[in-house]
Enzyme design. Structure first.
Site: not given
Lengths: 494, 494
Positions: B263-264, B267, B293
């Site tokens: 997930h990160e 980003h 997001e």
């Protein structure tokens, strides 16, 4: 006259202190955490902050307030703070912003590239960056010397060790040079007859780290306000409320990381015990780099290499690395106190260390005063290493003139602090022993707290309230002299 | 008229960007590195910098320059940059310095205390700190709403998702609420009939870290410009040149750290691929938190939880944790796509996730608009958790209303971004599939680069050149709607 110039100044310096906090943490990060790709943007960000700090400090209104505050009704502590404010202002106001920014950028670039260049023994790559740093440092020294009336080098020396001059250093170092070479030779000869067993590695990094953390605890490091990490060149950074020390690990070497950690713990405890009631004000800062080094060397040499401390640390070593023939108490102490001429300053024992410093002092003084150029450094380094320590560094830049971080960002004038620190430390330890009749037996029991209380009371809590001379004289009854250092070396090594 | 207002503005914003750099790194350090004792001094230092940034940005001359630059001859990109400068100015100029500083201090205090209070389930300790943050956030919302003419909550929402309103969110969320509960129930029922083998831990932290690093490599994270570390609440911080992502490890949990890292990484890749030619300017920043997001959820959900990616990652898991009955491909995929009602938002699967967001949205909107108070939160949380997910959080603050970091420092208006992001991500993935006919077979071969090129070209490289609506419409041919999200969930889970 309104009595409000001084309070206005304290607000300005509090603000500067907040920005110094961010600069210190970003600087620590740069050395301990940052990936290479972040270098340029970080350098620019720090330079921007440096310019801002310079602008705030050198604002014309600060000069007006400093003058006005002199006439105000201040306590002794406030007057000491005002003196340090004025010193800080005068140091900064001499330099144009453009020079501050250029030096910060050139220093960051040189230091960052040095981290890989040193590994690659790449003098040719390093020299152009260093030349730019030297060019800007000379410009800085010229401006400072014009204001102080002293030599260019003295003007840089004064940044780190206020009140010290090369004339006085020449006397102190001439004295060292008069007896230290003989002492070194005698110790080396004496130790040549020992038959020592060397500890056998490897010594796992993780266990070395554990051992370092335990030594930090033993020596009173406050982990609620600090950390231990890794960097190429170990240092103590951060802020008094959050002190960041670093080390580096070599799995073939049992003690270099440990004693590096003990050294930085000395710096750290000074920082952690600076006077909090003045936090954010110049008077709350450490007195000088020489006094700072006196604390790290007090921990590393006066305490750390003593038989009493080595006796304490040996069981902790055995716990982590098992037992081996080298770990009998007598062998371990003798081996830990080995004196040996070597290439690397930070690995040097305390008997050969001053030679490393005097060599650097002589080169950097000549470099700043314009008597030599960057291209002359490797040759001079080799020549002086041969002369002082009998070692050749020809072609060996990595372990010669590229081994230190100091010059990469223009820290000329810093090196003498190490040997001043060693002398202060020996003098302080003697004074503590006089004040604490049971000191030796306390140390033998691992009870360090009376000694740390003495340091807190006599050094740490004073920050910059007194001049270095006054601080040392109050603590030891006399100004700096090399007698106690000589006695210490003679007692331990002969 | 001289054509120099715009260049003056770019220098001002470049300067602000340098200060944001230091703030970002010091903020990362605070969460990932700093010992507790450093908290107060750090909070004060960051607040000081925040005040400075606010002063620079809201200087009256900036307004004058913004007006003048409107008349200048600018390229489209420059005009977009000017629009973002004006947005940034308008956001900031509404708030008095005293409020900015008070909110920063209160937020730091609340967040820092929360780190231990959450562990201790200490709502009574947390509530007073949160009340102060809410009080200041309401003040902020009031000032912003007076200027924008919208509701107080909408004024905060606009900080994170420019152009979005609660009226539009109500429509989008009402749509979700119309079909998602049934879908969730159907999936849960369907999955109840599976007989799955659960992976058996413990899964050593060090191996989980290795696995995360390998996933980051697979997904193109640039380690020359970033790091992976640990923090209580995972986040992506730092600056585009040096992106800092964090995760947390649970040795009983095989996948939560891994998917957190993935997930990160989404980003991070957005940040690492923002337009460098405009570095330091507002137009070079990420478009909005919703778009941010969308990238993290694109990586975590569209790619990460796909059968193709899970097939790639399974051998890497087996390498590190050995084989076990749970690690047959079919079982592993089925287990990794488990849908389950749970307490923790960040651990939620993508089918139940929107319920967590809608709950928070409804509470924070009422809180900011003054319809409820902090003391009402635990009760409302429990009520809505029962209603949306059938779970009670009575007395369970730790895994209830104290689980998120967002509110601790006043980040009201952020939560909707997660579900907007999930919808954007599904819509973008469909568009990419249309543009790349071989996408599915490429993914099956572990060839992610065509997909990443598509993202770079359609999202990352644009920074803030376009509005969110325009960006999404250019990339997908239509503005945001929930159809693709629904299709995605239906295809994967039914």
């Amino acid at each position: 006259m309104a009595n409000n110039a001084y309070p206005q100044l304290t607000r300005i310096f509090q603000r500067l202190s907040h920005f110094s906090h961010l600069s210190a943490i970003a600087g620590w990060d740069m050395a301990a955490m940052m990936p290479p790709g972040g270098s340029q943007a970080r350098g620019e960000a720090l330079a921007e902050l440096g310019v801002l700090q310079h602008q705030i400090l050198t604002d014309k209104n600060v000069a007006v307030l400093l003058d006005a505050a002199q006439q105000e009704n201040l306590s002794d502590d406030e007057r000491a703070n005002l003196r340090e404010m004025a010193r800080s202002y005068n140091q900064a106001a001499l330099l144009p912003e453009s020079l501050v920014e250029a030096k910060s950028l050139a220093g960051n670039r040189c230091e960052h590239a040095w981290r890989t260049q040193r590994k690659n023994n790449d003098w040719a790559g390093f020299a152009p960056n260093l030349k730019e740093v030297v060019r800007l440092s000379r410009e800085e020294a010229k401006l400072r010397a014009e204001a102080s009336g002293g030599s260019r080098y003295d003007a840089l020396l004064d940044i780190y060790e206020p009140g010290m001059t090369s004339a006085r250093l020449d006397v102190l170092f001439a004295d060292l040079k008069s007896w230290l070479p003989d002492l070194l030779q005698t110790v080396v000869d004496k130790q040549a007859s020992r038959s020592l067993i060397n500890p056998q590695g490897p010594f796992a990094t993780e266990s070395q780290r554990d051992l370092g953390l335990e030594a930090m605890s033993l020596l009173g490091f406050d982990f609620n306000g600090g950390r231990l990490d890794v960097s190429t060149h170990p240092f103590c950074g951060g802020v008094p409320e959050d002190v960041r020390i670093t080390t580096r690990y070599d799995e073939d070497d049992l003690l270099s990381a440990l004693f590096g950690v003990i050294h930085e713990t000395g710096h750290a405890r000074y920082e952690q015990n600076l006077p909090r009631q003045w936090a954010g004000q110049p008077v709350a800062l450490a007195r000088s780099t020489g006094v700072h080094e006196s604390q790290s060397l007090f921990f590393e040499m006066q305490i750390g290499r003593s038989a009493a401390f080595l006796k304490h640390i040996l069981p902790l070593i055995q716990q982590r690395f098992g037992n081996q023939p080298a770990f009998t108490l007598d062998n371990f102490i003798a081996w830990s106190q080995t004196v040996e001429r070597g290439f690397i300053r930070v690995d040097a024992d305390e008997v050969s260390y001053p030679s490393h410093v005097i060599l650097r002092y002589e080169i950097e003084r000549a470099l700043i005063d314009g008597d030599i150029e960057v291209d002359d450094i490797p040759g001079l380094w080799n020549e002086k290493m041969q002369q002082y320590l009998g070692l050749s560094t020809e072609g060996n830049y990595r372990n010669g003139c590229m081994q230190d971080i100091h010059w990469t960002d223009g820290g000329f004038g810093y090196f003498p602090s190490y040997t001043l620190g060693a002398m202060y430390a020996a003098q302080l330890f003697q004074a503590a022993r006089k004040a604490l009749p049971d000191l030796d037996s306390q140390l033998a029991e691992g009870n360090f707290s009376p000694l740390f209380s003495w340091l807190r009371e006599n050094i740490w809590q004073h920050g910059s309230r007194f001049s270095t001379s006054e601080l040392i004289t109050r603590a030891t009854g006399e100004d700096l002299n090399s007698r106690y250092f000589r006695e210490h070396l003679t007692t331990r090594y002969l």
